[in-house]
Design a protein around this motif. Structure first.
Motif, PDB file in Angstrom:
ATOM      1  N   ARG A  26       8.907  -8.421 -18.038  1.00 35.97           N
ATOM      2  CA  ARG A  26       9.373  -9.008 -19.083  1.00 35.97           C
ATOM      3  C   ARG A  26      10.330  -8.526 -19.655  1.00 35.97           C
ATOM      4  NH1 ARG A  26       6.420 -11.285 -24.511  1.00 35.97           N
ATOM      5  NH2 ARG A  26       8.186 -10.797 -25.890  1.00 35.97           N
ATOM      6  N   ILE A  27      11.748  -9.312 -19.841  1.00 35.24           N
ATOM      7  CA  ILE A  27      12.919  -8.711 -20.307  1.00 35.24           C
ATOM      8  C   ILE A  27      13.217  -9.277 -21.742  1.00 35.24           C
ATOM      9  CG2 ILE A  27      15.417  -8.519 -20.151  1.00 35.24           C
ATOM     10  CD1 ILE A  27      15.162  -8.334 -17.099  1.00 35.24           C
ATOM     11  N   ASP A  28      13.274  -8.531 -22.748  1.00 36.13           N
ATOM     12  CA  ASP A  28      13.445  -8.855 -24.016  1.00 36.13           C
ATOM     13  C   ASP A  28      14.778  -8.906 -24.697  1.00 36.13           C
ATOM     14  OD1 ASP A  28      10.659  -9.235 -24.989  1.00 36.13           O
ATOM     15  OD2 ASP A  28      10.319  -7.309 -24.480  1.00 36.13           O
ATOM     16  N   SER A  29      15.917  -9.036 -23.599  1.00 33.60           N
ATOM     17  CA  SER A  29      17.205  -9.129 -24.002  1.00 33.60           C
ATOM     18  C   SER A  29      17.747  -9.987 -23.154  1.00 33.60           C
ATOM     19  CB  SER A  29      17.938  -7.826 -23.950  1.00 33.60           C
ATOM     20  OG  SER A  29      17.898  -7.338 -22.372  1.00 33.60           O
ATOM     21  N   PRO A  30      18.963 -10.430 -23.419  1.00 33.66           N
ATOM     22  CA  PRO A  30      19.735 -11.423 -22.481  1.00 33.66           C
ATOM     23  C   PRO A  30      20.026 -10.688 -21.228  1.00 33.66           C
ATOM     24  CG  PRO A  30      21.063 -11.404 -24.362  1.00 33.66           C
ATOM     25  CD  PRO A  30      19.745 -10.379 -24.482  1.00 33.66           C
ATOM     26  N   GLN A  31      20.233 -11.449 -20.142  1.00 40.47           N
ATOM     27  CA  GLN A  31      20.685 -10.903 -18.670  1.00 40.47           C
ATOM     28  C   GLN A  31      22.003 -10.359 -19.071  1.00 40.47           C
ATOM     29  OE1 GLN A  31      19.849 -10.140 -15.619  1.00 40.47           O
ATOM     30  NE2 GLN A  31      17.701 -11.129 -15.950  1.00 40.47           N
ATOM     31  N   SER A  32      22.240  -8.887 -18.536  1.00 37.55           N
ATOM     32  CA  SER A  32      23.641  -8.542 -18.582  1.00 37.55           C
ATOM     33  C   SER A  32      23.323  -6.990 -17.756  1.00 37.55           C
ATOM     34  CB  SER A  32      23.938  -8.117 -20.369  1.00 37.55           C
ATOM     35  OG  SER A  32      23.216  -6.738 -20.537  1.00 37.55           O
ATOM     36  N   PRO A  33      24.416  -6.238 -17.858  1.00 34.07           N
ATOM     37  CA  PRO A  33      23.998  -5.124 -17.023  1.00 34.07           C
ATOM     38  C   PRO A  33      23.153  -3.987 -17.818  1.00 34.07           C
ATOM     39  CG  PRO A  33      26.366  -5.461 -17.010  1.00 34.07           C
ATOM     40  CD  PRO A  33      25.660  -6.472 -17.993  1.00 34.07           C
ATOM     41  N   HIS A  34      22.699  -4.125 -19.135  1.00 37.20           N
ATOM     42  CA  HIS A  34      22.023  -3.505 -19.740  1.00 37.20           C
ATOM     43  C   HIS A  34      20.852  -4.553 -20.183  1.00 37.20           C
ATOM     44  CE1 HIS A  34      24.430   0.140 -19.207  1.00 37.20           C
ATOM     45  NE2 HIS A  34      25.548  -0.644 -19.395  1.00 37.20           N
ATOM     46  N   VAL A  35      19.666  -4.052 -19.964  1.00 35.74           N
ATOM     47  CA  VAL A  35      18.568  -4.931 -20.243  1.00 35.74           C
ATOM     48  C   VAL A  35      17.462  -4.005 -20.804  1.00 35.74           C
ATOM     49  CG1 VAL A  35      18.940  -6.758 -18.885  1.00 35.74           C
ATOM     50  CG2 VAL A  35      17.464  -4.918 -17.966  1.00 35.74           C
ATOM     51  N   GLU A  36      16.591  -4.727 -21.635  1.00 41.44           N
ATOM     52  CA  GLU A  36      15.480  -3.941 -22.464  1.00 41.44           C
ATOM     53  C   GLU A  36      14.072  -4.610 -21.809  1.00 41.44           C
ATOM     54  OE1 GLU A  36      15.907  -3.955 -26.688  1.00 41.44           O
ATOM     55  OE2 GLU A  36      13.616  -3.930 -26.834  1.00 41.44           O
ATOM     56  N   ASN A  48      22.131 -11.602 -10.192  1.00 40.68           N
ATOM     57  CA  ASN A  48      23.212 -12.461  -9.472  1.00 40.68           C
ATOM     58  C   ASN A  48      24.477 -13.109 -10.220  1.00 40.68           C
ATOM     59  OD1 ASN A  48      22.059 -12.044  -6.757  1.00 40.68           O
ATOM     60  ND2 ASN A  48      20.520 -13.786  -7.357  1.00 40.68           N
ATOM     61  N   ASP A  49      24.243 -12.572 -11.599  1.00 40.04           N
ATOM     62  CA  ASP A  49      25.170 -12.970 -12.360  1.00 40.04           C
ATOM     63  C   ASP A  49      26.549 -12.185 -12.277  1.00 40.04           C
ATOM     64  OD1 ASP A  49      26.462 -13.735 -14.865  1.00 40.04           O
ATOM     65  OD2 ASP A  49      25.338 -12.288 -16.195  1.00 40.04           O
ATOM     66  N   TYR A  50      27.076 -12.383 -10.886  1.00 38.59           N
ATOM     67  CA  TYR A  50      28.266 -11.749 -10.523  1.00 38.59           C
ATOM     68  C   TYR A  50      29.615 -11.450 -11.503  1.00 38.59           C
ATOM     69  CZ  TYR A  50      25.805 -12.252  -6.158  1.00 38.59           C
ATOM     70  OH  TYR A  50      24.789 -12.452  -5.394  1.00 38.59           O
ATOM     71  N   LEU A  51      29.874 -12.461 -12.312  1.00 36.63           N
ATOM     72  CA  LEU A  51      31.037 -12.734 -13.256  1.00 36.63           C
ATOM     73  C   LEU A  51      30.792 -12.232 -14.687  1.00 36.63           C
ATOM     74  CD1 LEU A  51      33.038 -15.347 -11.840  1.00 36.63           C
ATOM     75  CD2 LEU A  51      33.298 -13.034 -11.375  1.00 36.63           C
ATOM     76  N   GLY A  52      29.184 -11.819 -14.904  1.00 39.02           N
ATOM     77  CA  GLY A  52      28.906 -11.575 -16.227  1.00 39.02           C
ATOM     78  C   GLY A  52      28.754 -12.643 -17.213  1.00 39.02           C
ATOM     79  N   LEU A  53      28.705 -14.001 -16.518  1.00 37.62           N
ATOM     80  CA  LEU A  53      29.037 -15.294 -17.443  1.00 37.62           C
ATOM     81  C   LEU A  53      27.386 -15.696 -18.282  1.00 37.62           C
ATOM     82  CD1 LEU A  53      31.141 -17.546 -15.414  1.00 37.62           C
ATOM     83  CD2 LEU A  53      31.785 -16.122 -17.335  1.00 37.62           C
ATOM     84  N   PHE A 253      28.153 -18.624 -11.998  1.00 39.66           N
ATOM     85  CA  PHE A 253      28.479 -19.431 -12.809  1.00 39.66           C
ATOM     86  C   PHE A 253      27.662 -19.234 -13.938  1.00 39.66           C
ATOM     87  CE2 PHE A 253      30.051 -22.651  -9.406  1.00 39.66           C
ATOM     88  CZ  PHE A 253      31.424 -22.588  -9.962  1.00 39.66           C
ATOM     89  N   GLY A 254      26.625 -18.424 -13.940  1.00 42.70           N
ATOM     90  CA  GLY A 254      25.898 -18.012 -15.096  1.00 42.70           C
ATOM     91  C   GLY A 254      24.931 -18.991 -15.801  1.00 42.70           C
ATOM     92  N   ALA A 255      24.704 -20.082 -15.413  1.00 46.69           N
ATOM     93  CA  ALA A 255      24.145 -21.104 -15.730  1.00 46.69           C
ATOM     94  C   ALA A 255      22.838 -21.533 -14.984  1.00 46.69           C
ATOM     95  CB  ALA A 255      24.963 -22.397 -16.310  1.00 46.69           C
ATOM     96  N   SER A 256      22.657 -22.805 -14.827  1.00 44.70           N
ATOM     97  CA  SER A 256      21.565 -23.183 -13.987  1.00 44.70           C
ATOM     98  C   SER A 256      21.846 -24.500 -13.306  1.00 44.70           C
ATOM     99  CB  SER A 256      20.451 -23.270 -15.122  1.00 44.70           C
ATOM    100  OG  SER A 256      19.338 -23.862 -14.289  1.00 44.70           O
ATOM    101  N   GLY A 257      21.233 -24.763 -12.207  1.00 43.65           N
ATOM    102  CA  GLY A 257      21.348 -26.126 -11.462  1.00 43.65           C
ATOM    103  C   GLY A 257      22.275 -25.777  -9.881  1.00 43.65           C
ATOM    104  N   GLY A 258      22.040 -26.976  -9.337  1.00 43.39           N
ATOM    105  CA  GLY A 258      22.660 -26.534  -7.829  1.00 43.39           C
ATOM    106  C   GLY A 258      23.510 -27.914  -7.606  1.00 43.39           C
ATOM    107  N   TYR A 259      24.489 -27.668  -6.473  1.00 39.88           N
ATOM    108  CA  TYR A 259      25.395 -28.740  -6.589  1.00 39.88           C
ATOM    109  C   TYR A 259      25.625 -29.318  -5.011  1.00 39.88           C
ATOM    110  CZ  TYR A 259      28.959 -25.607  -5.325  1.00 39.88           C
ATOM    111  OH  TYR A 259      29.828 -24.475  -4.984  1.00 39.88           O
ATOM    112  N   ILE A 260      25.916 -30.031  -4.625  1.00 38.37           N
ATOM    113  CA  ILE A 260      26.598 -30.480  -3.353  1.00 38.37           C
ATOM    114  C   ILE A 260      28.030 -30.936  -3.417  1.00 38.37           C
ATOM    115  CG2 ILE A 260      26.252 -31.935  -1.480  1.00 38.37           C
ATOM    116  CD1 ILE A 260      24.312 -29.908  -1.198  1.00 38.37           C
ATOM    117  N   ALA A 261      28.834 -30.527  -2.800  1.00 36.50           N
ATOM    118  CA  ALA A 261      30.476 -31.307  -2.855  1.00 36.50           C
ATOM    119  C   ALA A 261      30.632 -31.612  -1.777  1.00 36.50           C
ATOM    120  CB  ALA A 261      31.265 -29.907  -3.559  1.00 36.50           C
ATOM    121  N   GLY A 262      31.440 -32.781  -1.669  1.00 40.39           N
ATOM    122  CA  GLY A 262      31.959 -33.531  -0.349  1.00 40.39           C
ATOM    123  C   GLY A 262      32.319 -34.873  -0.467  1.00 40.39           C
ATOM    124  N   SER A 263      32.221 -35.717   0.460  1.00 37.91           N
ATOM    125  CA  SER A 263      33.058 -37.054   0.243  1.00 37.91           C
ATOM    126  C   SER A 263      32.395 -37.791  -0.702  1.00 37.91           C
ATOM    127  CB  SER A 263      32.990 -37.904   1.704  1.00 37.91           C
ATOM    128  OG  SER A 263      31.570 -38.078   1.807  1.00 37.91           O
TER     129      SER A 263
END
Ligand SMILES: *Cc1c(COP(=O)(O)O)cnc(C)c1O
Length: 407
Positions: A26-36, A48-53, A253-263
């Motif tokens: 259990r983490i009691d802080s937001p996702q970031s490089p430093h968690v509690e 996987n929050d690669y851009l820190g978003l 993208f730091g949020a939630s969901g998945g996507y398909i892009a195409g025609s």
């Protein structure tokens, strides 16, 4: 009831004995490089929050605004009770970002894989996937009933051998089921547990040579590779030759969901046939709004700046670990082999205040357990130094050249 509990107990004991038991921390802080965790601070190299978003003020504000305007719940599937504006805004932003005619958003990347593969491939078809393909694709392929063939990781010769087999008329002159089966190739662009790259250009050439269709999962590449973060396929110059481009909104993208892009036709077809889209309540509008904000961020100058910091941190870590990868991703695996060793190492790192989980079977093969280090744009140079000294402390860098102690 007693029998049920006893059976579960046995199964759990078996997992523990094999060092495969997992539990939530259990983490009691937001996702970031430093968690509690449990009141103690940890340096986090596992997200996987690669851009820190994930905890960025802009995304937070976008989510809050969406809740104020559209409330929390989505009511039902988008085909049933109306499709909320934030989902449309997100899909327009994604299609524009990926330079495709259209995009469709699912509640997760997992749901996108399941819905899409099952909609497109059936029992008469053949699905060819890389050995290290993500579990979501494997589950989708199994559920679709398609014949599954696995090619050795990034091995083009093996892929071609299977393509030849799949597209050659049987000796009898008749295909078992259809005139000719549809052949799908599925690969990741950047592999989730090894951080290496698929030879996308060559795979595209092969699929065109054999008339197969290609699906590329860019979960670990979207947002961080290619022009304006459009993905690894874009950076290889082959994005417009891939039939089905998949990604997640939960990583860079730091949020939630998945996507398909195409025609447009692909998206119209999925709206009609992807069961994980049709028979599931639409994601909350807050998630869609945060993701839309992230797509705009990723394309902007701020996105470029974040990518710049990310690659700088990755280069620092690579240099400290004496890895001379010419082409690096944000995923740095330290292979340990035995599951027990991986758990002990992860535990020892936690004692030093560093959070890197042991990745074990079934996420990777048995005996290929590892520490999977993920670097993000919001790590500091000091964070990388701290990680390096912890790894050195545990004797994990035994083959490195000695460094001056003030390095
Ligand atoms: C994380 C991941 C997914 C699933 O995406 P979610 O949005 O987390 O469900 C799919 N493919 C790969 C390669 C992934 O790493």
């Amino acid at each position: 009831m007693i029998e049920f509990e006893e059976e579960l107990n046995q199964r759990l004991s078996a997992l523990r004995e094999q060092n495969l038991f997992r539990e939530l921390r259990r983490i009691d802080s937001p996702q970031s490089p430093h968690v509690e965790i449990g009141g103690k601070p940890f340096l986090n190299f596992s997200s996987n929050d690669y851009l820190g978003l994930a905890n960025d003020p802009l995304l937070r504000e976008a989510a809050i605004e969406a809740v104020k305007q559209f409330g929390v719940g989505s009511g039902s599937s988008r085909l049933i009770c109306g499709s909320l504006a934030p989902h449309h805004q997100l899909e327009e932003a994604l299609a524009d970002f990926k330079k495709t005619e259209a995009a469709l958003v699912f509640s997760t990347g997992y749901a996108a894989a399941l819905g899409t593969i099952c909609a497109l491939a059936g029992k008469d078809d053949i699905l060819i996937a890389d050995k290290l393909i993500h579990a979501s694709i494997i589950d989708a392929a199994r559920l679709s009933g398609a014949k599954i063939r696995i090619f050795a990781h990034n091995d083009l010769d093996d892929l071609e051998k299977i393509l030849k087999w799949a597209t050659t008329k049987p000796v009898s002159g008749v295909w078992l089921a259809k005139e000719s089966p549809r052949v799908f190739i599925v690969t990741e662009s950047v592999f989730s547990m090894d951080g290496d790259f698929a030879p996308l250009r060559e795979i595209v050439e092969l699929k065109e040579k054999y008339g197969a269709w290609l699906m590329v999962d860019e979960a670990h590449a979207t947002g961080i590779f290619g022009k304006e973060g459009r993905g690894f396929a874009e950076s290889c110059g082959v994005a417009d030759r891939i039939e089905i481009q998949m990604g997640t909104l939960g990583k860079a993208f730091g949020a939630s969901g998945g996507y398909i892009a195409g025609s447009r036709r692909l998206i119209d077809y999925l709206i009609n046939r992807a069961r994980s889209f049709i028979f599931s309540t639409a994601p909350v509008s807050a998630a869609a709004a945060a993701a839309t904000c992230a797509v705009h961020f990723v394309k902007s100058k701020s996105g470029d700046d974040r990518r710049h910091s990310l690659w700088q941190r990755v280069a620092e870590l690579q240099a400290r670990l004496n890895l001379q990868n010419t082409k690096a991703s944000a995923i740095v695996p330290l292979l340990l082999g035995e599951e027990k060793k991986a758990i002990e190492t992860a535990t020892a790192l936690r004692a030093l205040g560093i959070l890197i989980p042991a990745i074990r079977y079934p996420t990777v093969a048995r005996g290929a357990a590892r520490l999977r280090i993920t670097v993000t744009a919001t790590h500091s140079e000091g964070d990388i130094k701290q990680l390096h000294s912890a790894l050195a402390n545990l004797g994990l860098l035994s083959d490195e050249k000695p460094r001056p102690s003030n390095a």
